[in-house]
Enzyme design. Structure first.
Site, PDB file in Angstrom:
ATOM      1  N   GLU A   1       2.123  -2.856   8.217  1.00 56.65           N
ATOM      2  CA  GLU A   1       2.476  -3.702   9.365  1.00 56.65           C
ATOM      3  C   GLU A   1       2.925  -2.889  10.573  1.00 56.65           C
ATOM      4  OE1 GLU A   1       5.163  -6.944   8.607  1.00 56.65           O
ATOM      5  OE2 GLU A   1       3.754  -7.932   7.269  1.00 56.65           O
TER       6      GLU A   1
ATOM      7  N   HIS B   1      -5.103   6.087 -15.433  1.00 55.76           N
ATOM      8  CA  HIS B   1      -6.147   5.472 -16.251  1.00 55.76           C
ATOM      9  C   HIS B   1      -6.765   4.273 -15.553  1.00 55.76           C
ATOM     10  CE1 HIS B   1      -5.078   8.051 -19.622  1.00 55.76           C
ATOM     11  NE2 HIS B   1      -3.861   7.965 -19.114  1.00 55.76           N
TER      12      HIS B   1
ATOM     13  N   LYS C   1       0.794 -16.950  11.276  1.00 56.12           N
ATOM     14  CA  LYS C   1       1.849 -17.966  11.131  1.00 56.12           C
ATOM     15  C   LYS C   1       1.567 -19.126  12.083  1.00 56.12           C
ATOM     16  CE  LYS C   1       5.972 -15.149   9.936  1.00 56.12           C
ATOM     17  NZ  LYS C   1       7.336 -14.778  10.313  1.00 56.12           N
TER      18      LYS C   1
END
Ligand code: PA5
Length: 422
Positions: free
Chosen positions: A271, A300, A414
């Site tokens: 951000e 792995h 938003k």
């Protein structure tokens, strides 16, 4: 102790390439951000500790309602500084802590299944005080509390902006206890404010030690010498490597306790540095993609890609010298020579050796990496590491000429969500 393992020649190279540290520091100061000053706020610490003391023994569960910067620091604090199965321990001294950083209805419902509202404190955290996810959770649990005939003031505390936003308004109107997030500290830089400190104090984490570790790191950040300024070193390496195509940063702690630290950093880097415009308004679409990985688990899962895939990543390893628990691997098949290499080896040694093996393989494949070495995972080092990466991110912002402290992209989504709902 937090030490960066890079060679003297790398430091010399950093100096010659990038010796404008005082200028960059000055630029950061001019942005007026408060994340590095928060460690001096004694009143904030006293208020948090006083409140935590008052709450002692009252609650079985603490629920944090918040998202992004209002949640990730707390998740990291719990994972790194408490028992890894703390909530399952039978003889716990402290309440269980749950951080509800999603609005998946099942996540909410199933949390409700395991708590009892009369024994729960809900900490509602939102810098803006207006984040829809957090408000939705707050409305939900407020109604649960009210339906039980409980007093909202006894079961909620808000952490939000001092003046703005819906939560501040409600707290003022209804006298709900609250703490302030300083105006000049954004969500992802707020872990060392009441955002992280209050939940931490409520579960018995030593917040003074956290801040003292952070304060020690801040001294290095203030230094205008490249040799001492650890945040500057990390940021400079990241920055210079980005021009060689290393546009992703992989943070790999070799410690189960630190995987949530990598989650916290993922938000911070993404951000802060992912920006469309530079300081002059030019479109730059800058960004470094953060990746979190866990040693040895992800050897792995991701290691193949890291060694042989695109050479577009920079790796930051975290090595923990002392895990606080050194167990020998028992020899249960002495007759079988093929597994002899594990004979007499401890888990700690195995962890360290695998880390070294992974690092050497990456180096052989010319994948740039550095190692951050810490003595142990404790309050002081965690506080120091928060400050280290926050300051490094602030430097990166200056190098790229962008504002590391805003998040217009987050705000936009938003806004659109709200519009779609109305
Ligand atoms: O770093 C940020 O500012 C964001 O990621 C916020 O933490 C996140 O969007 C939540 O916002 P708020 O704390 O206002 O509820």
């Amino acid at each position: 102790m937090i030490k960066l393992n890079i060679s003297n020649s790398t430091v010399t190279e950093l100096k010659s390439e990038h010796d404008y540290i005082a200028k960059y520091l000055d630029n950061i100061y001019q942005r007026g951000q408060g994340f590095y000053n928060v460690v001096d706020d004694k009143k904030m610490v006293d208020d948090v500790l006083k409140f935590a003391k008052k709450m002692e023994g009252k609650f079985k569960d603490i629920v944090v309602l918040g998202i992004g910067g209002s949640a990730l620091g707390t998740i990291c604090l719990q994972q790194s500084l408490k028992h890894l199965y703390e909530n399952e321990l039978e003889n716990r001294k402290w309440p269980r802590l749950h951080v509800l950083d999603n609005i998946d209805p099942l996540f909410i419902k199933q949390l409700e299944d395991i708590i009892s509202p009369d024994k729960t404190l809900f900490i509602t955290i939102s810098k803006s005080g207006d984040t829809p996810e957090t408000l939705a959770q707050y409305f939900y649990f407020r109604s649960v509390v009210e339906k039980k005939g409980l007093n909202v003031k006894d079961h909620f505390v808000f952490i939000t902006d001092a003046e703005k936003g819906f939560l501040r308004e409600i707290s003022q109107n209804e006298d709900i206890p609250s703490f302030e997030i300083p105006e000049n500290i954004g969500g992802r830089f707020s872990v060392l404010t009441p955002v992280g400190l209050l939940p931490a104090a409520l579960i018995g984490i030593d917040i003074k030690e956290l801040l003292s570790g952070a304060a020690q790191m801040r001294e290095l950040f203030y230094s205008d010498s490249v040799e001492h300024n650890l945040p500057f070193q990390i940021a400079t390496i990241q920055y210079l490597l980005s021009f060689e195509g290393k546009i992703m940063t992989v943070l790999i702690p070799y410690s189960q306790k630190l995987i949530r630290f990598a989650d916290w950093y993922r938000q911070l880097l993404a951000e802060s540095i992912g920006k469309a415009k530079d300081d002059h308004g030019n479109t730059v679409n800058i960004g470094l993609t953060p990746i979190n990985a866990l040693g040895v688990t992800d050897q792995h899962s991701q290691n193949q890609l890291y060694n042989e895939g695109p050479n577009d990543k920079f790796f930051i390893f975290i090595r923990v010298n002392d895990f606080g628990c050194d167990m020998k691997i028992p020899v249960t098949h002495p007759e079988n020579k093929s597994v002899n290499y594990l004979k007499g080896v401890s888990f700690e040694k195995l962890m360290h050796t695998e880390q070294e093996g992974t690092l050497q393989a990456l180096t052989q494949n010319e994948r740039p990496n550095i190692t951050l070495e810490i003595d142990r995972v404790d309050e002081k080092t965690i506080g120091g590491m928060f400050m280290l990466f926050e300051c490094a991110t602030a430097f990166l912002g200056e190098f790229f000429n962008i504002n590391a402290f805003d998040q217009p992209g987050v705000e936009l989504s938003k806004k659109i969500t709200k519009k779609l709902l109305t």
